[in-house]
Design an enzyme around this catalytic site. Structure first.
Site, PDB file in Angstrom:
ATOM      1  N   HIS A 272       0.808  -1.219   0.000  1.00  0.00           N
ATOM      2  CA  HIS A 272       0.000   0.000   0.000  1.00  0.00           C
ATOM      3  C   HIS A 272       0.842   1.271   0.000  1.00  0.00           C
ATOM      4  O   HIS A 272       0.315   2.378  -0.097  1.00  0.00           O
ATOM      5  CB  HIS A 272      -0.926  -0.036   1.229  1.00  0.00           C
ATOM      6  CG  HIS A 272      -2.126   0.807   1.104  1.00  0.00           C
ATOM      7  ND1 HIS A 272      -2.395   1.860   1.947  1.00  0.00           N
ATOM      8  CD2 HIS A 272      -3.138   0.776   0.219  1.00  0.00           C
ATOM      9  CE1 HIS A 272      -3.524   2.435   1.593  1.00  0.00           C
ATOM     10  NE2 HIS A 272      -4.005   1.793   0.552  1.00  0.00           N
ATOM     11  N   LYS A 274       3.045   4.356  -1.095  1.00  0.00           N
ATOM     12  CA  LYS A 274       3.034   5.220  -2.273  1.00  0.00           C
ATOM     13  C   LYS A 274       4.215   6.188  -2.149  1.00  0.00           C
ATOM     14  O   LYS A 274       4.185   7.105  -1.334  1.00  0.00           O
ATOM     15  CB  LYS A 274       1.708   5.964  -2.365  1.00  0.00           C
ATOM     16  CG  LYS A 274       0.514   5.016  -2.539  1.00  0.00           C
ATOM     17  CD  LYS A 274      -0.791   5.685  -2.202  1.00  0.00           C
ATOM     18  CE  LYS A 274      -1.940   4.721  -2.424  1.00  0.00           C
ATOM     19  NZ  LYS A 274      -1.905   3.569  -1.507  1.00  0.00           N
ATOM     20  N   HIS A 503      -8.920  10.947  -0.150  1.00  0.00           N
ATOM     21  CA  HIS A 503      -8.159   9.700  -0.212  1.00  0.00           C
ATOM     22  C   HIS A 503      -6.889   9.873   0.617  1.00  0.00           C
ATOM     23  O   HIS A 503      -6.134   8.941   0.830  1.00  0.00           O
ATOM     24  CB  HIS A 503      -7.825   9.353  -1.660  1.00  0.00           C
ATOM     25  CG  HIS A 503      -7.270   7.984  -1.839  1.00  0.00           C
ATOM     26  ND1 HIS A 503      -5.929   7.731  -1.982  1.00  0.00           N
ATOM     27  CD2 HIS A 503      -7.874   6.773  -1.850  1.00  0.00           C
ATOM     28  CE1 HIS A 503      -5.727   6.439  -2.106  1.00  0.00           C
ATOM     29  NE2 HIS A 503      -6.890   5.832  -2.021  1.00  0.00           N
ATOM     30  N   LYS A 505      -4.770  10.433   4.090  1.00  0.00           N
ATOM     31  CA  LYS A 505      -4.906   9.894   5.436  1.00  0.00           C
ATOM     32  C   LYS A 505      -4.005  10.705   6.361  1.00  0.00           C
ATOM     33  O   LYS A 505      -2.804  10.839   6.110  1.00  0.00           O
ATOM     34  CB  LYS A 505      -4.487   8.419   5.513  1.00  0.00           C
ATOM     35  CG  LYS A 505      -5.279   7.508   4.572  1.00  0.00           C
ATOM     36  CD  LYS A 505      -4.555   7.317   3.279  1.00  0.00           C
ATOM     37  CE  LYS A 505      -5.094   6.180   2.461  1.00  0.00           C
ATOM     38  NZ  LYS A 505      -5.989   6.557   1.380  1.00  0.00           N
TER      39      LYS A 505
END
Length: 617
Positions: A272, A274, A503, A505
């Protein structure tokens, strides 16, 4: 058993252990997604008339000029392909007959046969639980109107959308939001688009590495300027089997692209993280962000990123430990990269050692899959955050009244009550301030969780399709109704992004009057045990399922006691000393009418901003 709440009557599973969930037998004639139990699941959910089995991410490859019919993506999920088809054929509010509305599947039948929790196996079928046959239903015809966006969902950005210089960026915190199509220009001033990030404004690119969860390779290549499109690129991914084959197939036209597969040895973990590693003629740069490498994530969503300074090359012969920052960022980045155990990254590890990262003022917070004991427990996940907060922050006056805020785009399974994880080990981490800080969770400390409501999604720029990036499933939600009392809606007038669903966090500790920050974190990690880790074996072992990455801002690294919160985030100013929190403070608690967005149940009572309803397929 069943439980009533303001969010409806849901069947509650007797089991909260995600490892007791097994996948169902594939059913003929259904679009079976290759579901990853990630916090954002790859597809953007779209519209379909018959409830089948695939939520989807509205994600289409598009060449920049001119706008044309996008090609079907192949990002490791069958649902993604279906999303491409369905996005151009939404269900119009006025075209749904009353009989079609009555076709909602009752949650007593197990809800929609899909799980989006990153802690759970995909479909909700319990061991030793007899499978109930679904009653046959008469197929109802729903006439599809044309897409409100025409043949292509995406509109071309205006010519003045992209920056030609960097005068408007604020380099103090190096925290940036993404540009959003369809909002006033001033709210994009100082924000960044991927096309700008990869442009010569930031350096003459020689090679790059893209770490991510979702890839649309043709679209990604288009974001590099023409002069850089044939430069070597490594894609670090977590795909396996068929989805891996599709990813490789996408790259066939691009001989400069190579792959590095992240090892995912623990069930239901995801890659996950990025991150971009960019090597220039002038030096080296790291970018840690929240966006997937797909068009939808850079269009009308709220995303965030940290962009490093341009790191210069060290003098020839310098030791690999040279060029370290006060935050030990270089060491921690190298440690993180080495967990991949990947020959493809060896050259980049050596390259980073040759550069001076001493100007870095943030701390790296990573998660990597594994079970850790002893000192290794504090290297990853939320115990890594706890360690840094213990060592590099100081207690504040009236500490117990300082709020904890968590903001995220998906939610994992956390158990039948708050003591199982959220209000015990995780909240203890988030409330740590200094070595002399509270060793227990104070009942006075409020935890405020920011997650979009159904109304937030319905009235967003994208409308209901925005909910495809908010994969909180009915299967997870019905097991943790207690969690919803923590929820606050998404409101971001301060950034002009109230209608651009998050999107991004973020996690933070904020003063009682919401004017100061004790710390701030931007990360890929959603609210889940898979992302943050969970203690096992009487707290002697830490288990982490997924790869995640974020950066932590601590006041001590900026020679201040707390961060003042910026009241006017846009237009960005280079002279601003306030921290640009990406949503409104204080958060607004859900009203009695608000419900958390759940992505795999229908919403047909009111149309969205494009006149469509939401019928998961």
């Amino acid at each position: 058993m069943s439980q009533d709440s303001q969010h409806g009557k849901w069947t509650i599973s007797d089991s909260e252990d995600e490892d007791n969930i097994i996948p169902p037998t594939p059913q003929k004639g259904l679009n079976k997604p290759s579901i990853k139990p990630d916090l954002e699941i790859k597809p953007d959910k779209v519209f379909k008339q018959e409830p089948k089995l695939s939520p989807k991410r509205n994600e289409k490859a598009e060449n920049s000029h001119p706008v044309k019919e996008p090609s079907a993506p192949s990002m490791g999920s069958e649902a993604r392909k279906a999303a491409h088809v369905n996005q151009t054929n939404p269900v119009n509010y006025e075209s749904i007959s009353s009989s079609a509305v009555k076709r909602k599947r009752e949650t007593e039948e197990g809800g929609w046969n899909l799980s989006s929790s990153d802690d759970e196996a995909p479909p909700h079928v319990m061991k030793n639980e007899p499978k109930k046959p679904s009653p046959k239903r008469k197929k109802t015809e729903v006439k599809r109107p044309p897409s409100p966006h025409g043949t292509s969902y995406y509109k071309e950005e205006p010519t003045d959308f992209f920056e030609t210089n960097l005068l408007s960026t604020n380099d103090m915190y190096r925290f940036y939001l993404n540009k959003v199509t369809g909002i006033p220009k001033k709210f994009n001033t100082g924000a960044l688009h991927i096309r700008e990030i990869l442009s010569p404004m930031f350096g003459m690119l020689k090679e790059s590495v893209q770490f991510n969860y979702c890839f649309d390779i043709p679209w990604m290549v288009e974001q590099y300027p023409p002069e850089f499109r044939d430069k070597p690129v490594i894609l670090v991914h977590g795909e396996k089997r068929e989805s891996k084959a599709r990813l490789i197939e996408q790259a066939k036209p691009y001989p400069n692209i190579r792959f590095c597969q992240a090892k995912l040895d623990i069930a239901f973990g995801t890659h996950h993280t990025k991150m971009m590693l960019l090597w220039y003629e002038e030096g080296f740069r790291v970018i840690i962000l929240t966006s997937n490498l797909i068009r939808a994530d850079w269009y009308q969503k709220t995303q965030g990123m940290w962009m490093s300074p341009l790191y210069p090359r060290l003098p020839e012969g310098s030791p690999g430990t040279a060029g370290e920052s006060p935050t030990n960022f270089k060491r921690d980045l190298l440690d993180y990269l080495e967990t991949y155990r990947a020959p493809e990254l060896a050259e980049w590890i050596d390259r980073i050692k040759q550069h001076d990262l001493s100007e870095t003022r943030v701390y790296l917070i990573g998660s990597t899959p594994g079970r850790y004991q002893g000192p290794a427990m504090e290297k990853w996940g939320h115990l890594r955050l706890r360690k840094l907060l213990s060592e590099h922050t100081q207690p504040v006056q009236n500490e117990e009244r300082w709020h904890v805020i968590g903001q995220f785009s998906s939610i994992g399974s956390m158990g039948l009550d708050k003591t199982k994880w959220l209000a015990s080990e995780f909240q203890r981490t988030l409330t740590t301030l200094g070595k002399a800080g509270k060793s227990f969770v104070s009942p006075e400390t409020q935890m405020l969780l920011v997650y979009p409501s159904v109304e937030n999604v319905r009235t967003s720029l994208e409308g209901y399709p925005a909910g495809g990036s908010l994969p909180y499933s009915i299967q997870t939600a019905q097991k943790q109704l207690w969690l919803h009392s923590y929820f606050h809606g998404w409101h971001a007038d301060v950034t002009g992004r109230s209608n651009a669903m998050p999107h991004i966090k973020t996690y933070m500790r904020v003063s009682p009057d919401f004017t100061q920050l004790a710390w701030f974190l931007v990360t890929s990690a959603n609210l889940s045990k898979a992302a943050w880790g969970a203690l096992e074996k009487n707290n002697t072992q830490m288990m982490v399922r997924s790869y995640e990455l974020g950066v932590l801002y601590l006041p001590s690294a900026f020679n201040v006691s707390t961060f003042p919160i910026e009241k006017d985030v846009f237009p960005a100013s280079s002279s601003s000393k306030g921290f640009p929190v990406p949503f409104d403070l204080p958060p607004q608690r859900y009203s009695n009418k608000d419900k958390p967005w759940i992505w795999n149940i229908p919403y047909t009572q009111a149309p969205d901003t494009h006149g469509n309803v939401w019928v998961p397929s």
